[in-house]
Design an enzyme around this catalytic site. Sequence first.
Site, PDB file in Angstrom:
ATOM      1  N   LYS A  88       0.839  -1.197   0.000  1.00 15.25           N
ATOM      2  CA  LYS A  88       0.000   0.000   0.000  1.00 15.25           C
ATOM      3  C   LYS A  88       0.877   1.252   0.000  1.00 15.25           C
ATOM      4  CE  LYS A  88      -4.050  -2.013   2.169  1.00 15.25           C
ATOM      5  NZ  LYS A  88      -4.903  -1.955   3.355  1.00 15.25           N
ATOM      6  N   HIS A  91       2.225   6.940   3.003  1.00 10.98           N
ATOM      7  CA  HIS A  91       1.715   8.313   2.908  1.00 10.98           C
ATOM      8  C   HIS A  91       2.406   9.253   3.897  1.00 10.98           C
ATOM      9  CE1 HIS A  91      -0.581   7.270   6.430  1.00 10.98           C
ATOM     10  NE2 HIS A  91      -1.181   6.283   5.786  1.00 10.98           N
ATOM     11  N   HIS A  94       2.789   8.199   7.441  1.00  9.43           N
ATOM     12  CA  HIS A  94       3.876   7.259   7.743  1.00  9.43           C
ATOM     13  C   HIS A  94       5.207   8.001   7.840  1.00  9.43           C
ATOM     14  CE1 HIS A  94       1.057   4.153   5.832  1.00  9.43           C
ATOM     15  NE2 HIS A  94       1.157   3.825   7.113  1.00  9.43           N
TER      16      HIS A  94
END
Length: 528
Positions: A88, A91, A94
């Site tokens: 995934k 972003h 993170h």
Amino acid sequence: MEILPSSGDIQLQTETLASQLKQDSVVEDISAGRGVINFKVNRRLLAEKLLEPFGKGGGDTFGLDSELFNSLKRGTTLVEYSSPNIAKKFHAGHLRSTIIGNFIANLKQSLGNDVIRMNYLGDWGMQFGLLGAGFGQFGCVEKLKENPLQHLFEVYVRVNKEAEHNEDTKQAARDFFRQLEQHESQAVSLWQQFREITVKEYRHIYERLGVHFDVYSGESFHQDQAQEVVRQLQSRGLLKTSEKGTGVVDLSPDGDMSSVCTLLRSDGTTLYITRDIAAAIDRKEKYCFDEMIYVTDKSQEHHFSQLFQILLSMGHSWSDGCRHVSFGLVQGMKTRIGEVVFLEDVLDEARARMLHNMSQSNTTKKLENPEDTAEKVGVSALIVQDFKGPLQSDYKFDWDRILQAQGDTGVFLQYTHARLCSLMQRNEGMEAATFHPSLLLEQTSIIILQHLLRYDEVLYQSAQDLQPKHLVNFLLKLCHLIASAHRELPVKGSPQDVAQARLRLFSGACSVLANGMRILGIIPVNKM
Ligand code: ARG
């Protein structure tokens, strides 16, 4: 309260009190002003004592042995941060978790704790069903080796789309995930490959950021333990079955099920929080931490408060030593290619932009590895921008603003550090073993010394609330003071003993600046 009565002539009281206070070798004069008492510190002594450690190369631990820290509990601190999800997007949340967690770990370590740095990967869940099912169709082993994060993400996006209208794909994904949960070897081996390759790649990219982890754990590790947690809750009578057939824990203060937390789906599978309960218990057993700190954005506040509450209700009183450090959202973190999908993109962008700025600036020095310097400076710009305000605030990301050389940016910190290093280097061999503190009595020197004196307080404050803003603002202020000192306290052209004393002051300021930057997670550059 005893010395100062609450009523009466305040001026008279001030003067009486001032006359009662005794001066000594540190406070050389005490006088009364209008409603205030002035204490004059012995400046020579201040310069001598403060700058002493920097003469013997002992500057690395400056401030850390302060009495202020005596009251702080020391022990083992587990900090969990970054924690991206395999296949995934990585972003902005993170990224924030990564740099904030790294700061907290550095700070705790500097203050004498044993620190365990942990990354808790999202390495379990339906995305692996989809990936497993889709890899045969859309995956390519070469691409996986070449650019694993990108490729897994691509496969995931494609198979997700496919599953939207294709029942067979959906079913295949469910089947694959079930095989995983039942530990079927073929499925597990493919999953393992995805995980290993991802961790290897991440390790590499974190290194560019100056971040490392002692442990790469993940949700997958706690699959079976999560079922065990469910059994324990059942046997303690804490797990109720809801009308929908899910397993829930009642967290309402009155026990009327007005606030519940779901731990078990109706098909018997566990959830994110169930795995977190299991993970926390497992970590306590394995690492015997005294405190554990989780770093995520504020959308997970409720999750962590439920987690801590459930742990307590299970009798784990150590849950009181667990803490969630949350932060706000970042809007508009974009690169030239578009929205940020991978950590690498942000780093590349910071490096490219900084490299460009450096090539435009006429103060840029000839560098052995300009890319490396540009990257370090670019990353410090990111960090300073992120750490300047309260972590809870949301903010808008703007590359141009954060990369400014003037103003309160990471570039300014790095520039100041590099300039100090070059001053030291030009005067190498000049520094004296003993120096004359009485040559540092100008206001400009004294203000710097007083500022340095507060370094321990600033670390103490940061240790209390785990907010980096205290340290960032302290260092920015220090850089402004150093800029004045460069103008007002020249080394070149001064008599040797004056030059030596000033060099000692600059060297002290440089050490504290570098130490502080390292705690923030910034790697100081010596030249730029
Ligand atoms: N992987 C999660 C996410 O991306 C963050 C994990 C946070 N840590 C935890 N123990 N739940 O949202």
